[in-house]
Scaffold this motif. Structure first.
Motif, PDB file in Angstrom:
ATOM      1  N   GLU A  24       0.820  -1.211   0.000  1.00 26.02           N
ATOM      2  CA  GLU A  24       0.000   0.000   0.000  1.00 26.02           C
ATOM      3  C   GLU A  24       0.857   1.265   0.000  1.00 26.02           C
ATOM      4  OE1 GLU A  24      -2.501  -0.636   3.406  1.00 26.02           O
ATOM      5  OE2 GLU A  24      -3.903  -1.899   2.258  1.00 26.02           O
ATOM      6  N   ARG A  25       1.981   1.211   0.654  1.00 22.87           N
ATOM      7  CA  ARG A  25       2.862   2.383   0.746  1.00 22.87           C
ATOM      8  C   ARG A  25       3.527   2.714  -0.592  1.00 22.87           C
ATOM      9  NH1 ARG A  25       7.007   3.411   5.688  1.00 22.87           N
ATOM     10  NH2 ARG A  25       7.917   5.335   4.947  1.00 22.87           N
ATOM     11  N   PHE A  26       3.886   1.688  -1.358  1.00 23.29           N
ATOM     12  CA  PHE A  26       4.652   1.903  -2.583  1.00 23.29           C
ATOM     13  C   PHE A  26       3.887   1.565  -3.866  1.00 23.29           C
ATOM     14  CE2 PHE A  26       7.970   1.400   0.661  1.00 23.29           C
ATOM     15  CZ  PHE A  26       8.657   2.590   0.444  1.00 23.29           C
ATOM     16  N   TYR A  27       2.611   1.281  -3.761  1.00 21.29           N
ATOM     17  CA  TYR A  27       1.817   0.903  -4.933  1.00 21.29           C
ATOM     18  C   TYR A  27       1.818   2.010  -6.006  1.00 21.29           C
ATOM     19  CZ  TYR A  27      -2.076  -0.320  -7.916  1.00 21.29           C
ATOM     20  OH  TYR A  27      -2.851  -0.604  -9.015  1.00 21.29           O
ATOM     21  N   GLY A  28       1.524   3.242  -5.634  1.00 22.61           N
ATOM     22  CA  GLY A  28       1.478   4.342  -6.594  1.00 22.61           C
ATOM     23  C   GLY A  28       2.821   4.558  -7.276  1.00 22.61           C
ATOM     24  N   VAL A  34       5.857   1.271 -13.873  1.00 19.55           N
ATOM     25  CA  VAL A  34       5.394   0.291 -14.861  1.00 19.55           C
ATOM     26  C   VAL A  34       4.657   0.982 -15.997  1.00 19.55           C
ATOM     27  CG1 VAL A  34       3.798  -1.646 -15.208  1.00 19.55           C
ATOM     28  CG2 VAL A  34       5.349  -1.636 -13.254  1.00 19.55           C
ATOM     29  N   PHE A  35       3.904   2.024 -15.672  1.00 19.17           N
ATOM     30  CA  PHE A  35       3.102   2.688 -16.695  1.00 19.17           C
ATOM     31  C   PHE A  35       3.954   3.379 -17.754  1.00 19.17           C
ATOM     32  CE2 PHE A  35       0.100   5.839 -18.393  1.00 19.17           C
ATOM     33  CZ  PHE A  35      -0.883   4.966 -18.800  1.00 19.17           C
ATOM     34  N   ARG A  36       5.192   3.659 -17.451  1.00 21.96           N
ATOM     35  CA  ARG A  36       6.078   4.231 -18.472  1.00 21.96           C
ATOM     36  C   ARG A  36       6.400   3.208 -19.554  1.00 21.96           C
ATOM     37  NH1 ARG A  36       9.196   6.249 -14.023  1.00 21.96           N
ATOM     38  NH2 ARG A  36      10.817   4.820 -14.648  1.00 21.96           N
ATOM     39  N   TYR A  37       6.163   1.937 -19.280  1.00 22.07           N
ATOM     40  CA  TYR A  37       6.437   0.871 -20.235  1.00 22.07           C
ATOM     41  C   TYR A  37       5.153   0.265 -20.797  1.00 22.07           C
ATOM     42  CZ  TYR A  37      11.135   1.170 -18.370  1.00 22.07           C
ATOM     43  OH  TYR A  37      12.359   1.627 -18.000  1.00 22.07           O
ATOM     44  N   ILE A  38       4.154   0.149 -19.977  1.00 26.42           N
ATOM     45  CA  ILE A  38       2.903  -0.501 -20.379  1.00 26.42           C
ATOM     46  C   ILE A  38       1.776   0.484 -20.125  1.00 26.42           C
ATOM     47  CG2 ILE A  38       1.327  -2.410 -19.880  1.00 26.42           C
ATOM     48  CD1 ILE A  38       3.831  -4.046 -19.172  1.00 26.42           C
ATOM     49  N   VAL A  45      -1.499  -2.643 -13.954  1.00 26.46           N
ATOM     50  CA  VAL A  45      -1.828  -3.100 -12.592  1.00 26.46           C
ATOM     51  C   VAL A  45      -1.419  -4.563 -12.416  1.00 26.46           C
ATOM     52  CG1 VAL A  45      -3.749  -3.618 -11.025  1.00 26.46           C
ATOM     53  CG2 VAL A  45      -3.667  -1.414 -12.199  1.00 26.46           C
ATOM     54  N   ASP A  46      -1.687  -5.386 -13.422  1.00 29.04           N
ATOM     55  CA  ASP A  46      -1.281  -6.800 -13.354  1.00 29.04           C
ATOM     56  C   ASP A  46       0.237  -6.934 -13.232  1.00 29.04           C
ATOM     57  OD1 ASP A  46      -3.925  -7.606 -13.596  1.00 29.04           O
ATOM     58  OD2 ASP A  46      -3.776  -8.065 -15.743  1.00 29.04           O
ATOM     59  N   VAL A  47       0.961  -6.127 -13.998  1.00 30.91           N
ATOM     60  CA  VAL A  47       2.423  -6.183 -13.959  1.00 30.91           C
ATOM     61  C   VAL A  47       2.935  -5.719 -12.600  1.00 30.91           C
ATOM     62  CG1 VAL A  47       4.538  -5.213 -14.956  1.00 30.91           C
ATOM     63  CG2 VAL A  47       2.701  -6.016 -16.452  1.00 30.91           C
ATOM     64  N   VAL A  48       2.324  -4.677 -12.044  1.00 29.95           N
ATOM     65  CA  VAL A  48       2.715  -4.219 -10.707  1.00 29.95           C
ATOM     66  C   VAL A  48       2.508  -5.331  -9.690  1.00 29.95           C
ATOM     67  CG1 VAL A  48       2.093  -2.657  -8.813  1.00 29.95           C
ATOM     68  CG2 VAL A  48       2.382  -1.753 -11.124  1.00 29.95           C
ATOM     69  N   ASN A  49       1.378  -5.992  -9.762  1.00 30.90           N
ATOM     70  CA  ASN A  49       1.114  -7.093  -8.825  1.00 30.90           C
ATOM     71  C   ASN A  49       2.119  -8.225  -9.002  1.00 30.90           C
ATOM     72  OD1 ASN A  49      -1.011  -5.779  -7.556  1.00 30.90           O
ATOM     73  ND2 ASN A  49      -2.505  -6.563  -9.015  1.00 30.90           N
ATOM     74  N   ASP A  50       2.442  -8.547 -10.257  1.00 33.63           N
ATOM     75  CA  ASP A  50       3.471  -9.569 -10.511  1.00 33.63           C
ATOM     76  C   ASP A  50       4.819  -9.130  -9.930  1.00 33.63           C
ATOM     77  OD1 ASP A  50       1.579 -11.047 -11.874  1.00 33.63           O
ATOM     78  OD2 ASP A  50       2.335 -10.531 -13.887  1.00 33.63           O
ATOM     79  N   ALA A  86       8.128  -5.312 -16.159  1.00 32.57           N
ATOM     80  CA  ALA A  86       7.480  -4.678 -17.315  1.00 32.57           C
ATOM     81  C   ALA A  86       8.173  -5.082 -18.618  1.00 32.57           C
ATOM     82  CB  ALA A  86       7.491  -3.156 -17.160  1.00 32.57           C
ATOM     83  N   ILE A  87       9.493  -5.119 -18.598  1.00 27.63           N
ATOM     84  CA  ILE A  87      10.252  -5.536 -19.790  1.00 27.63           C
ATOM     85  C   ILE A  87       9.917  -6.985 -20.144  1.00 27.63           C
ATOM     86  CG2 ILE A  87      12.575  -5.984 -20.704  1.00 27.63           C
ATOM     87  CD1 ILE A  87      12.156  -3.041 -20.504  1.00 27.63           C
ATOM     88  N   ASP A  88       9.824  -7.842 -19.148  1.00 29.22           N
ATOM     89  CA  ASP A  88       9.453  -9.236 -19.402  1.00 29.22           C
ATOM     90  C   ASP A  88       8.084  -9.313 -20.070  1.00 29.22           C
ATOM     91  OD1 ASP A  88      11.807 -10.096 -18.269  1.00 29.22           O
ATOM     92  OD2 ASP A  88      10.902 -10.660 -16.344  1.00 29.22           O
ATOM     93  N   GLU A  89       7.148  -8.494 -19.599  1.00 29.16           N
ATOM     94  CA  GLU A  89       5.806  -8.475 -20.193  1.00 29.16           C
ATOM     95  C   GLU A  89       5.852  -7.972 -21.641  1.00 29.16           C
ATOM     96  OE1 GLU A  89       1.812  -9.040 -20.733  1.00 29.16           O
ATOM     97  OE2 GLU A  89       3.065  -9.777 -19.109  1.00 29.16           O
ATOM     98  N   LEU A  90       6.625  -6.931 -21.885  1.00 27.03           N
ATOM     99  CA  LEU A  90       6.758  -6.424 -23.253  1.00 27.03           C
ATOM    100  C   LEU A  90       7.381  -7.467 -24.165  1.00 27.03           C
ATOM    101  CD1 LEU A  90       7.948  -2.767 -22.592  1.00 27.03           C
ATOM    102  CD2 LEU A  90       5.735  -3.490 -23.496  1.00 27.03           C
TER     103      LEU A  90
END
Length: 191
Positions: A24-28, A34-38, A45-50, A86-90
């Motif tokens: 919760e502290r570092f989610y934002g 991650v949003f800079r890549y995806i 959000v899925d990538v952040v959770n991963d 994020a790179i792995d997802e891309l």
């Protein structure tokens, strides 16, 4: 700071309550990285959770230090994990560009050290970076914003160092064109 040390100690012990507090502290912060890549919000959000799953799975590797540097070290480690996730997802998606936008409330979870005008400029920069071709965008993000070396980027993306430098140069050229167009349109509006 005392609170963060307790959270880190709890996460090292795999305590779910402390993991939730860290999340919760570092989610934002993680979502903005991650949003800079995806650029599709749901996928980001899925990538952040991963990324957080990877973080908690490897938390025993984090070397906590006493003092003010602990939070910076943790944020740097979290940043690296989020970028790599994020790179792995891309890579899985063959770097296809995604279209989407972060809700405005995410930008309000900004770094408290930034002034309001810096937050606006950052958001505008990200809007222009989103327009770059995927290969230029990834290299620009990793080099300029996330501070990776050319060799680290080349290794992560599976390209040569020369291609990395070339993509960065082309990304900067594109961004200069975008900024020049913005400047010209602002001058026209002011007439």
């Amino acid at each position: 700071m005392e609170d963060l040390h307790a959270i880190i100690k709890g996460c090292t012990g795999n305590d779910h309550k402390h993991q939730k507090m860290l999340y919760e502290r570092f989610y934002g912060y993680a979502l903005k990285i991650v949003f800079r890549y995806i650029y599709h919000y749901d996928k980001a959000v899925d990538v952040v959770n991963d990324g957080f799953v990877k973080l908690f799975h490897n938390f025993h590797k984090f070397e906590s230090r006493d003092g003010a540097q602990t939070e910076k070290l943790l944020m740097g480690w979290l940043k690296r994990i989020m970028v790599n996730t994020a790179i792995d997802e891309l890579r899985r998606r063959h770097m296809l560009p995604e279209i989407g936008d972060l809700p405005d409330h995410i930008w309000q979870i900004a770094d408290n050290n930034l002034a309001a005008d810096q937050k606006v400029l950052y958001k505008e920069l990200i809007e222009h970076v989103k327009k770059l071709p995927p290969s230029y965008r990834a290299v620009f993000n990793m080099y300029v914003i996330d501070g990776f070396s050319h060799q680290e980027i080349a290794n992560a993306l599976g390209i040569s160092v020369g291609a990395c430098k070339s993509n960065l140069s082309k990304a900067r050229a594109h961004l200069k064109q975008y900024l020049k167009k913005d400047e010209e349109s602002t001058e026209i509006c002011n007439l």
